[in-house]
Design an enzyme around this catalytic site. Structure first.
Site, PDB file in Angstrom:
ATOM      1  N   LYS A 171      -0.111 -43.373 -13.768  1.00  0.00           N
ATOM      2  CA  LYS A 171      -0.730 -44.313 -13.335  1.00  0.00           C
ATOM      3  C   LYS A 171       0.909 -45.017 -11.787  1.00  0.00           C
ATOM      4  CE  LYS A 171       0.391 -48.268 -13.439  1.00  0.00           C
ATOM      5  NZ  LYS A 171      -0.306 -48.858 -12.533  1.00  0.00           N
ATOM      6  N   GLU A 246      13.705 -44.449 -10.239  1.00  0.00           N
ATOM      7  CA  GLU A 246      14.067 -44.516  -8.854  1.00  0.00           C
ATOM      8  C   GLU A 246      14.077 -46.316  -8.295  1.00  0.00           C
ATOM      9  OE1 GLU A 246      15.187 -42.447  -6.598  1.00  0.00           O
ATOM     10  OE2 GLU A 246      14.879 -40.454  -7.610  1.00  0.00           O
ATOM     11  N   CYS A 280      11.653 -47.466   0.025  1.00  0.00           N
ATOM     12  CA  CYS A 280      13.195 -47.873  -0.566  1.00  0.00           C
ATOM     13  C   CYS A 280      14.089 -47.101   0.113  1.00  0.00           C
ATOM     14  CB  CYS A 280      12.351 -47.099  -2.074  1.00  0.00           C
ATOM     15  SG  CYS A 280      12.232 -45.431  -1.999  1.00  0.00           S
ATOM     16  N   GLU A 373      16.695 -57.052  -0.890  1.00  0.00           N
ATOM     17  CA  GLU A 373      15.724 -56.079  -0.550  1.00  0.00           C
ATOM     18  C   GLU A 373      14.533 -56.939  -0.268  1.00  0.00           C
ATOM     19  OE1 GLU A 373      13.446 -52.916  -2.933  1.00  0.00           O
ATOM     20  OE2 GLU A 373      13.948 -51.711  -1.956  1.00  0.00           O
TER      21      GLU A 373
HETATM   22  P1  NAD Z   1       6.612 -52.240  -8.985  1.00  0.00           P
HETATM   23  O1  NAD Z   1       7.710 -52.373 -10.244  1.00  0.00           O
HETATM   24  O2  NAD Z   1       5.831 -53.653  -9.123  1.00  0.00           O
HETATM   25  O3  NAD Z   1       5.301 -51.848  -9.605  1.00  0.00           O
HETATM   26  C1  NAD Z   1       5.656 -49.879  -9.402  1.00  0.00           C
HETATM   27  C2  NAD Z   1       4.968 -49.717 -10.656  1.00  0.00           C
HETATM   28  O4  NAD Z   1       4.835 -50.261 -11.830  1.00  0.00           O
HETATM   29  C3  NAD Z   1       3.473 -49.735 -10.884  1.00  0.00           C
HETATM   30  O5  NAD Z   1       2.799 -48.706 -11.045  1.00  0.00           O
HETATM   31  C4  NAD Z   1       3.102 -50.862 -11.992  1.00  0.00           C
HETATM   32  O6  NAD Z   1       2.158 -51.203 -11.619  1.00  0.00           O
HETATM   33  C5  NAD Z   1       4.030 -50.124 -12.219  1.00  0.00           C
HETATM   34  N1  NAD Z   1       4.473 -51.740 -13.662  1.00  0.00           N
HETATM   35  C6  NAD Z   1       4.540 -52.555 -13.457  1.00  0.00           C
HETATM   36  N2  NAD Z   1       4.558 -53.779 -13.572  1.00  0.00           N
HETATM   37  C7  NAD Z   1       4.921 -52.404 -15.837  1.00  0.00           C
HETATM   38  C8  NAD Z   1       4.869 -52.482 -16.890  1.00  0.00           C
HETATM   39  N3  NAD Z   1       5.753 -53.424 -17.188  1.00  0.00           N
HETATM   40  N4  NAD Z   1       5.451 -51.464 -17.298  1.00  0.00           N
HETATM   41  C9  NAD Z   1       4.746 -50.357 -16.967  1.00  0.00           C
HETATM   42  N5  NAD Z   1       4.538 -50.166 -15.381  1.00  0.00           N
HETATM   43  C10 NAD Z   1       4.725 -51.445 -15.079  1.00  0.00           C
HETATM   44  O7  NAD Z   1       7.436 -52.180  -7.694  1.00  0.00           O
HETATM   45  P2  NAD Z   1       6.145 -52.059  -6.348  1.00  0.00           P
HETATM   46  O8  NAD Z   1       6.093 -53.097  -5.863  1.00  0.00           O
HETATM   47  O9  NAD Z   1       4.795 -51.123  -7.054  1.00  0.00           O
HETATM   48  O10 NAD Z   1       6.843 -50.712  -5.394  1.00  0.00           O
HETATM   49  C11 NAD Z   1       7.824 -51.068  -4.763  1.00  0.00           C
HETATM   50  C12 NAD Z   1       9.738 -51.412  -5.362  1.00  0.00           C
HETATM   51  O11 NAD Z   1       9.225 -50.048  -5.552  1.00  0.00           O
HETATM   52  C13 NAD Z   1      10.492 -51.122  -4.545  1.00  0.00           C
HETATM   53  O12 NAD Z   1      11.371 -52.423  -5.481  1.00  0.00           O
HETATM   54  C14 NAD Z   1      11.479 -50.078  -3.917  1.00  0.00           C
HETATM   55  O13 NAD Z   1      12.742 -49.658  -3.315  1.00  0.00           O
HETATM   56  C15 NAD Z   1      10.959 -49.426  -4.600  1.00  0.00           C
HETATM   57  N6  NAD Z   1      10.386 -47.698  -4.443  1.00  0.00           N
HETATM   58  C16 NAD Z   1      11.824 -47.157  -5.092  1.00  0.00           C
HETATM   59  C17 NAD Z   1      12.311 -45.970  -4.873  1.00  0.00           C
HETATM   60  C18 NAD Z   1      12.949 -44.499  -5.453  1.00  0.00           C
HETATM   61  O14 NAD Z   1      12.760 -44.036  -5.144  1.00  0.00           O
HETATM   62  N7  NAD Z   1      13.892 -45.201  -5.547  1.00  0.00           N
HETATM   63  C19 NAD Z   1      10.811 -45.192  -3.828  1.00  0.00           C
HETATM   64  C20 NAD Z   1       9.724 -46.763  -3.656  1.00  0.00           C
HETATM   65  C21 NAD Z   1       9.810 -47.246  -3.930  1.00  0.00           C
END
Ligand code: NAD
Length: 471
Positions: A171, A246, A280, A373
């Site tokens: 997804k 992650e 991240c 962050e």
């Molecule tokens: P997000 O948590 O808003 O969304 C991530 C994914 O989860 C999206 O596909 C979203 O549609 C889905 N999602 C949202 N709510 C959900 C739910 N209730 N159930 C299941 N899926 C759901 O994050 P974002 O804004 O897309 O990404 C940014 C964040 O990701 C930052 O905090 C960043 O640090 C983190 N990140 C971490 C890594 C790592 O490897 N540690 C890498 C990249 C990004």
């Protein structure tokens, strides 16, 4: 009563109504294309198809599974420019970075294409028989991908999961589905059996949530915010579902006085402003030994002002826009009127979600720009007095994903590397992710590791079998 019944009867149709999401080019604010969003019932159907396809996929011989993954890598390789152009249009990534990201999908597929033939168990000496272990696939794996690196993060879960004999439902984030959709098509063109890899664009609260809640999905690999990651972990607990998380980061770039200060200052902007800080692993807190702070700031200023911010489609652009207007507003909230801006880089005028590289100093260690962050091109610079204080400052965060240490003293490099509570460190460098080394976070930055030689452990169960040899 009757109204209630009618509403219940209508619900399945309403739930199935196809909704569209319009992808916006972050550099122009113009629509790129509309993408159909999967509903809850469509997600259930995809899970059923994946479960059926996985039964056959797990029985494909290791050599053939490897060959198919190599063909998949070759298809991606033949479409690098097309995938990069999609990422430029849909995510605003500079074209050079986008090509690298598409290349990473190819490389990760190639790396794990060698894994099916090396999924070796153990033979353990026992009395009265033979004892062997098998690495069995889990079944259906759900990958929930964020918007910041749509291609690499998809590949980190997809490639080892497929190599281990699982079916995958990916997804993508709602804002950035285009490259994942194309990669799904390339898998079919490469000969992967239907439904072994499905890409389901849609809302997190609908498709993502269903993947978490559905008992036939045996594992979730989630990359995203710590807040959503916590909800996902709680959801997975109901089924004792395997989960890799992650999550966020607030990593430190620690610069000691005995370092090559010129190189440390010249490279520091790229360690935080890469992908406009939507990374991240961004080293968003620069910690500098007090005695060299002034010199470091003198050198940092031209490096920050020299970052080429602009049209992501232009060769040579180093930093593009932020992903959306809402995200730009969020980033800007960390730099209110009167914030201690030491200096700014450039940003284009006009349409596009632009935000200039921004250096904040001095910043109090309880300021939210220092503690949270930001996920944008904003970095803080903070002095420290000695090694112990540097480690304490670096660790004073709930996160622990990456970080850098700049020093000319090997012993100190090792001491500090052992002292900093984080999953991925680099010394006199800012590299974080190599697909052949493990990647993941300490503390609230995540759970489990991706990539590297052991990634298949996260996509298999160990089965122990004892075979009696005595009559
Ligand atoms: P997000 O948590 O808003 O969304 C991530 C994914 O989860 C999206 O596909 C979203 O549609 C889905 N999602 C949202 N709510 C959900 C739910 N209730 N159930 C299941 N899926 C759901 O994050 P974002 O804004 O897309 O990404 C940014 C964040 O990701 C930052 O905090 C960043 O640090 C983190 N990140 C971490 C890594 C790592 O490897 N540690 C890498 C990249 C990004």
């Amino acid at each position: 009563m009757r109204r209630g019944k009618a509403a219940r009867e209508r619900a399945p149709t309403a739930e199935r109504e196809t909704q569209q999401y319009t992808v916006i080019n972050p550099a122009t604010e113009q629509p790129v294309t509309a993408v159909a969003q999967a509903s809850g019932p469509e997600t259930d159907e995809a899970i059923a198809r994946a479960a059926a396809a996985q039964q056959a996929w797990r029985d494909v011989s290791p050599g053939d599974r490897g060959r198919l993954l190599r063909s998949f890598a070759a298809e991606v390789d033949a479409h690098i420019d097309e995938l990069a152009a999609l990422e430029v249009a849909g995510s605003g990534h500079p074209v050079g970075a986008a090509r690298w990201e598409a290349g990473q999908v190819r490389d990760v597929l190639m790396y794990y294409a060698a894994a099916p033939e090396r999924l070796i168990g153990k033979q353990i000496p026992v009395a009265g028989g033979l004892d062997v272990t098998f690495a069995e696939p889990l079944g259906v794996v759900g990958l929930i991908v964020p918007w910041n690196f749509p291609m690499p993060i998809l590949s980190w879960g997809m490639a080892p999961a497929l190599a281990a004999g699982n079916a995958v439902i990916a997804k993508p984030a709602q804002m950035t589905p285009l490259t994942a959709i194309r990669i799904g098509e390339l898998a079919l063109a490469a000969g992967l059996p239907e439904h072994v890899l499905q890409v389901l664009p849609g809302k997190g609260g609908v498709v993502g949530q269903r993947l978490v809640d559905h008992p036939a999905v045996r594992k979730i690999v989630f990359t995203g915010s710590t807040e959503v990651g916590q909800q996902i972990m709680a959801g997975c607990a109901r089924h004792v579902k395997r989960v890799t998380l992650e999550l966020g980061g607030k990593s430190a770039n620690i610069v000691f006085a005995d370092a090559d200060i010129e190189r440390a200052a010249a490279t520091a902007p790229y360690a935080v402003f890469d992908n406009a800080g939507q990374d991240c692993c961004a080293r968003s807190r620069i910690l500098v030994e007090a005695g060299v702070l002034d010199r470091f700031m003198e050198l940092l200023e031209p490096a920050v002002k020299g970052i080429r911010v602009g049209d992501p489609a232009a060769e040579g652009t180093e930093m593009g826009p932020l992903i959306s207007a809402a995200h730009r507003e969020h980033v800007a909230s960390y730099v209110p009127e009167g914030a201690p801006v030491a200096f700014l880089g450039s940003a284009p005028e006009g349409p596009g979600f632009w935000y200039p590289p921004t250096v904040l100093a001095p910043v109090a260690t309880d300021d939210r720009a220092y503690t949270e962050e930001i996920f944008g091109p904003v970095v803080t610079v903070t002095p420290f007095s000695d090694e112990a204080e540097a480690i304490a400052l670096a660790n004073d965060t709930p996160y622990g994903l990456s970080g850098s240490i700049w020093t000319g003293n090997v012993g100190r490099a090792i001491r500090v590397a052992r002292g900093v509570e984080t999953g991925n460190l680099s010394v006199n460098s800012h590299s974080s992710v190599r697909y052949w080394t493990p990647f993941g976070g300490f503390k609230q930055s995540g759970l489990g590791r991706e990539l590297g030689p052991d990634a298949l452990d996260a996509f298999t169960e160990t089965k122990n079998v004892f075979i009696a040899t005595q009559e």
